[in-house]
Each structure stands twice: as structure tokens, then as C-alpha cells.
Motif scaffolding. Structure first.
Motif, mmCIF file in Angstrom:
data_model
loop_
_atom_site.group_PDB
_atom_site.id
_atom_site.type_symbol
_atom_site.label_atom_id
_atom_site.label_comp_id
_atom_site.label_asym_id
_atom_site.label_seq_id
_atom_site.Cartn_x
_atom_site.Cartn_y
_atom_site.Cartn_z
ATOM 1 N N THR A 289 34.085 103.581 130.523
ATOM 2 C CA THR A 289 33.302 103.117 132.036
ATOM 3 C C THR A 289 31.892 102.789 130.495
ATOM 4 O O THR A 289 31.954 103.871 129.875
ATOM 5 N N SER A 290 30.963 101.631 130.595
ATOM 6 C CA SER A 290 29.980 101.802 130.815
ATOM 7 C C SER A 290 28.738 101.589 131.723
ATOM 8 O O SER A 290 29.409 100.654 133.119
ATOM 9 N N GLY A 291 27.863 101.520 131.735
ATOM 10 C CA GLY A 291 26.834 100.809 132.173
ATOM 11 C C GLY A 291 26.986 101.711 133.799
ATOM 12 O O GLY A 291 27.849 102.870 133.919
ATOM 13 N N THR A 292 26.596 101.598 135.291
ATOM 14 C CA THR A 292 26.757 102.457 136.208
ATOM 15 C C THR A 292 27.845 102.127 136.904
ATOM 16 O O THR A 292 27.990 101.345 136.916
ATOM 17 N N SER A 293 27.714 102.852 137.995
ATOM 18 C CA SER A 293 28.645 102.248 139.306
ATOM 19 C C SER A 293 28.854 101.823 140.227
ATOM 20 O O SER A 293 29.508 102.021 141.567
ATOM 21 N N GLU A 294 27.690 101.198 141.245
ATOM 22 C CA GLU A 294 26.638 101.553 142.218
ATOM 23 C C GLU A 294 27.963 100.070 142.843
ATOM 24 O O GLU A 294 28.337 99.286 141.300
ATOM 25 N N ILE B 223 35.234 102.140 120.177
ATOM 26 C CA ILE B 223 35.846 100.695 120.890
ATOM 27 C C ILE B 223 34.045 100.124 122.177
ATOM 28 O O ILE B 223 34.144 101.073 122.230
ATOM 29 N N PRO B 224 34.022 99.020 121.414
ATOM 30 C CA PRO B 224 32.786 97.764 122.013
ATOM 31 C C PRO B 224 32.642 98.294 123.192
ATOM 32 O O PRO B 224 33.589 97.462 123.286
ATOM 33 N N LEU B 225 32.097 98.826 124.448
ATOM 34 C CA LEU B 225 31.754 98.112 125.390
ATOM 35 C C LEU B 225 30.599 97.636 125.800
ATOM 36 O O LEU B 225 29.794 97.424 125.230
ATOM 37 N N PRO B 226 30.518 96.204 126.466
ATOM 38 C CA PRO B 226 29.915 95.936 126.868
ATOM 39 C C PRO B 226 28.752 96.239 126.893
ATOM 40 O O PRO B 226 28.343 97.325 127.790
ATOM 41 N N VAL B 227 26.857 95.751 126.567
ATOM 42 C CA VAL B 227 25.815 96.841 126.911
ATOM 43 C C VAL B 227 25.266 95.971 127.998
ATOM 44 O O VAL B 227 24.336 96.869 128.530
ATOM 45 N N ASP B 228 25.555 95.159 128.877
ATOM 46 C CA ASP B 228 25.052 94.594 129.876
ATOM 47 C C ASP B 228 26.094 94.621 131.029
ATOM 48 O O ASP B 228 27.629 94.669 130.996
ATOM 49 N N GLY B 229 26.080 94.732 132.103
ATOM 50 C CA GLY B 229 26.379 94.997 133.345
ATOM 51 C C GLY B 229 27.097 96.122 133.635
ATOM 52 O O GLY B 229 26.682 97.066 133.300
ATOM 53 N N ALA B 230 28.074 96.260 134.447
ATOM 54 C CA ALA B 230 28.930 97.616 134.110
ATOM 55 C C ALA B 230 30.236 96.808 133.931
ATOM 56 O O ALA B 230 31.099 95.882 134.284
ATOM 57 N N THR B 231 30.941 98.049 132.887
ATOM 58 C CA THR B 231 32.231 97.842 132.720
ATOM 59 C C THR B 231 33.153 99.274 133.107
ATOM 60 O O THR B 231 33.284 100.154 133.119
ATOM 61 N N ALA B 232 34.781 98.842 133.235
ATOM 62 C CA ALA B 232 35.645 100.466 133.583
ATOM 63 C C ALA B 232 37.060 99.802 132.608
ATOM 64 O O ALA B 232 37.432 98.495 133.338
ATOM 65 N N GLY C 83 41.101 95.939 133.372
ATOM 66 C CA GLY C 83 40.109 96.206 133.290
ATOM 67 C C GLY C 83 38.853 95.692 134.068
ATOM 68 O O GLY C 83 39.420 94.296 135.132
ATOM 69 N N VAL C 84 37.216 95.536 134.381
ATOM 70 C CA VAL C 84 37.170 94.762 135.692
ATOM 71 C C VAL C 84 35.048 94.267 134.476
ATOM 72 O O VAL C 84 34.563 96.412 134.024
ATOM 73 N N THR C 85 34.663 93.816 134.631
ATOM 74 C CA THR C 85 33.299 93.802 133.674
ATOM 75 C C THR C 85 32.231 93.376 134.926
ATOM 76 O O THR C 85 32.571 92.203 135.668
ATOM 77 N N LEU C 86 31.493 93.767 135.504
ATOM 78 C CA LEU C 86 30.090 93.307 136.369
ATOM 79 C C LEU C 86 29.039 93.381 136.074
ATOM 80 O O LEU C 86 28.491 93.998 135.096
#
Length: 445
Positions: free
Chosen positions: A115-120, A86-95, A320-323
Motif C-alpha cells: 500500500t501507499s498513500g492514505t486509505s480514506e 518495488i516503486p509505488l506511486p508517490v501521488d494518490g493511494a495504491t493497494a 491492484g488499484v491506484t486512486l
């Protein structure tokens, strides 16, 4: 062969007569005839006994029970496919959260699964309008199908058009004196993401921007969304922030609200001249909502819901969300990659092919048959879930071609599939000669 005593005497006398050099006395012919008769009778009896013994053996050998064929079985080995990618985005944060597949993905999937990226906390831009709609409907609930109270927009509301136009934000026409039901006003702020409608409806609901901010704080606290801050209803402020985890929860609350869910799934707002949604992926890959948002390069966001059909009883529900995506296209590609990976990860694993050998029958007289799978089968699995087999068989009744003698059960996750085990070929009986010449391999006498 055993001779009777009389016979022995008679044969001895004859032998003495034949070998003796002494003159042979004349023997009465009648006596000689009687002795010969007795000898023939004795010999016949002996022969009869011998023949009777041979006949008994033949009868036994031709009817004696045969030994059971020797059986050799082999339960099929475990089967599995390669792990899902499952390819997750490499930029930003995803859940990502998936509901409806706990038996395949594990119970944690319906919480936050990937999840990918940071959680702040990060700026959420126009996703704020989903939070605003939830806060407004909490104070002014609408039943599904109810349009709600009528809102009339005055000159101050009309001026909001110019305010957000200057800011370069998304807007929709709102002439002074415009009136519409609450449902339509909410659609104007969610579908085309009109900032002037978001502020106008928030002011109508809570009297002022500050009144809305207080209500938003209370609502967030009541739902345990401690990672989210909302200071105004439009999302133009970078102080409106949230975490991927909080936004998953917010997305589920929005999807569970029939008013917001129906609005977010609408491609246009007919009452505003058909203004289109900002969600360019709506209707693609099962996406049903919810809200995009961006504050420029490196701040593209997408809170989405989707239904994904993977071949089980009901489609999966994905939230899902991507920020913080670099661009709208990169965010969209990332979302489609996630949904495509989930869909592709559910596969039908072939576990059995018609005719696969799982055992053999062999006999001492050279006849043999195969034990085979009676039909092909496949089982639905997620990713590299292992399918294991158990095989049960019974003693054949006829050892005939096509006779069903058991089954194999394959299990993988929540699924099972069964296939019959059958005989291929037939066990032929031995020849009479084999029976006569192999007494040691026949049943008891």
C-alpha cells in the motif's frame, strides 16, 4: 642375540686358550673340528632367527592396513541477493494484492500486500461501471458464453447521449430503437466506458436510477464493502467513492466473473464499430483488465488485473488499484513500475559452481585430494530470501577422481536444489620405503 650354553662353553675354552700364557696342551683335531661345527651351527641359527624376524617385519609393513585419510569439510555459507525494490506511486493511494505466491511472499500477499498513500474513500469515477456490472449481473446472471436477453433502447435512452455529451462524459452511439444483447450492452459501458449505456442498462435492470442505487447498497452490504458508496451507475458523480482495500475486493470479484473478465479483456467492441477500450495498458506487462476512470487532474484512477510470469509453476495473479493519480501517464507509469518490480524481485540465485571446494583429504604419506561440488546450480528466490545449505557425505570406497561421495541440498522458501559432492584428484598409495620407515602409522600387527 642369545647364545646356547654349549656355545658359551666352547667360546670360553677358546678364549682361555688364546689368552693363557701357559703352555697349550695339544687338542685333538677331531674335537676341535666338532667344537667349530657346533659354533657355526649356533651362529647360523642365531642369524636365521634374526633374518626371519626382519622378513616378518617387511612382510607386515608392506601389507599392513593404512590409516584413513584425514578429512576436512566446510558446508557452504548462506547465500542471498539484495532486497527487491518495488516503486509505488508517490501521488494518490495504491493497494496491491498478489495471489499464487504465498510460499514466497507470505500468506498476507493474497490479501493486501502493498500500500501507499492514505486509505480514506476517494471518488472512483468510471470504476463505478465495474461495480454497476456486478450489481446488474447479480440480479440478471449470465452464464459464460450466454449473451443474455435482448435490450431495446427507446427515445429516453437515446436522449442520454445528449445528456452526457453536454457533461463532457464518455458516450457511444445509441439511436432510438437500437437493440442488443445484455452482454454487448455491458461491453459498451465497460470497454469504451460509455456513460449513456451504463445508465440505460441500470434502468433496464432496476427500473430507475434510485432502484439501481438501492440494489447497489444491498450488494455492497452483502459483500462487506463498507468503505464504498455508489449513488449512480456511471461514475460522473464524486459521491461514488471507495477505498483501496474495498476496490481490491471488487477487482477480485470482477475477475472471478467470467462475463466481466472477458469483457474487460476485450480491446474493442465490434458491435459498436470497433470502439476501443479506455485501458491503454491492456495487453501490456500482462495486464488483463479492468477499468480506468478519471474526473480530471488529480483524480485519475485505475483498477487493474494482471498475470505475471515469474518462472514458477503458474503465473501470479495481481490485483491492484491506484486512486487520485495526478495524470493518466503518471498512473500508468506507477502500475508498470509495480508489475516490473514484482517480476524483477523473483530471481535465480546462484548457489553452487562446478569445482567449488567443500573439503579436503590428506594422508601422512603426502597424497591429497579435494572434495568439490560436482555441478553448478541456482535456486529461484523472492527478493532477499536466504538460501541455506546442508551437506551429507559418506566414506569413499576408492578415493578416486570423480567418485561421488555425497550431496549438498540448498533450500530457499519453497524450493530446493541438490548438487553432488565428488572427489577431485586421487589418493595414491604410499611407497614401500614409506611403509618400512613409518611402522607407527600403520595398522596393528
Amino acid at each position: 642375540m642369545t647364545l646356547h650354553d654349549d656355545s658359551r662353553e666352547e667360546f670360553a675354552e677358546l678364549d682361555e686358550l688364546m689368552t693363557s700364557s701357559a703352555p697349550v696342551a695339544a687338542v685333538d683335531p677331531e674335537i676341535r673340528r666338532a667344537r667349530r661345527t657346533r659354533a657355526l651351527i649356533s651362529t647360523g641359527v642365531v642369524l636365521a632367527v634374526v633374518l626371519a624376524s626382519i622378513g616378518g617385519y617387511v612382510a607386515w609393513a608392506l601389507t599392513a592396513p593404512l590409516p584413513a585419510p584425514e578429512v576436512s569439510t566446510s558446508t557452504p555459507a548462506d547465500r542471498a541477493l539484495g532486497a527487491a525494490a518495488i516503486p509505488l506511486p508517490v501521488d494518490g493511494a495504491t493497494a496491491v494484492s498478489v495471489s499464487g505466491a504465498d510460499e514466497y511472499l507470505g500468506e498476507s500477499a493474497s490479501g493486501i500486500w502493498l500500500t501507499s498513500g492514505t486509505s480514506e474513500p476517494r471518488p472512483i469515477a468510471s470504476i463505478t461501471k465495474i461495480v454497476a456490472a456486478l450489481v446488474i449481473l447479480d440480479a440478471h446472471p449470465l452464464a459464460d458464453g450466454d449473451n443474455g436477453p435482448t435490450l431495446v433502447f427507446d427515445k429516453a435512452d437515446h436522449d442520454l447521449y445528449d445528456k452526457y455529451y453536454v457533461m463532457g462524459a464518455t458516450i457511444a452511439p445509441m439511436p432510438t430503437g437500437t437493440s442488443m444483447p445484455l452482454r454487448t450492452a455491458l461491453a459498451a459501458m465497460i470497454v469504451p466506458s460509455a456513460c449513456n449505456y451504463a445508465e440505460a442498462v441500470a434502468k433496464w435492470a432496476f427500473g430507475s436510477q434510485s432502484g439501481f442505487a438501492r440494489a447497489a447498497r444491498d450488494w455492497l452490504a452483502a459483500h462487506g464493502l463498507t468503505g464504498t458508496t455508489i449513488v449512480e451507475p456511471t461514475g460522473v458523480s464524486r459521491e461514488n467513492t471507495s477505498t483501496p482495500g474495498d476496490l481490491i475486493a471488487i477487482g477480485k470479484l470482477a475477475a472471478a466473473d467470467p462475463v466481466i473478465a472477458r469483457i474487460a479483456a476485450s480491446p474493442t467492441v465490434a458491435q459498436l464499430g470497433g470502439m476501443p477500450t479506455t485501458n491503454s495498458l491492456l495487453g501490456t506487462a500482462g495486464i488483463t483488465g479492468l477499468k480506468t476512470g478519471n474526473l480530471g487532474e488529480g483524480s485519475y484512477n485505475f483498477l487493474y488485473t494482471a498475470t505475471v510470469d515469474v518462472g514458477i509453476d503458474a503465473p501470479l495473479h495481481v490485483t491492484g488499484v491506484t486512486l487520485g493519480g495526478w495524470s493518466r501517464s503518471s498512473v500508468n507509469e506507477g502500475v508498470l513500475g509495480v508489475l516490473g518490480g514484482i517480476r524483477a524481485g523473483f530471481q535465480r540465485l546462484p548457489v553452487a559452481s562446478d569445482g567449488d571446494e567443500v573439503g579436503t583429504f590428506t594422508t601422512p604419506w603426502g597424497s591429497s585430494a579435494r572434495m568439490v561440488v560436482g555441478e553448478s546450480a541456482a535456486i529461484l528466490v523472492w527478493s532477499d530470501t536466504v538460501a541455506t545449505a546442508t551437506m551429507t557425505t559418506t566414506t569413499p570406497k576408492e578415493y578416486a577422481d570423480g567418485e561421488v561421495i555425497g550431496e549438498i541440498t540448498w533450500t530457499a522458501g519453497p524450493n530446493t536444489v541438490r548438487v553432488p559432492v565428488v572427489i577431485e584428484g586421487s589418493i595414491e598409495p604410499p611407497t614401500e620405503w614409506w611403509r618400512l620407515t613409518h611402522p607407527g602409522e600403520l595398522g596393528e600387527r
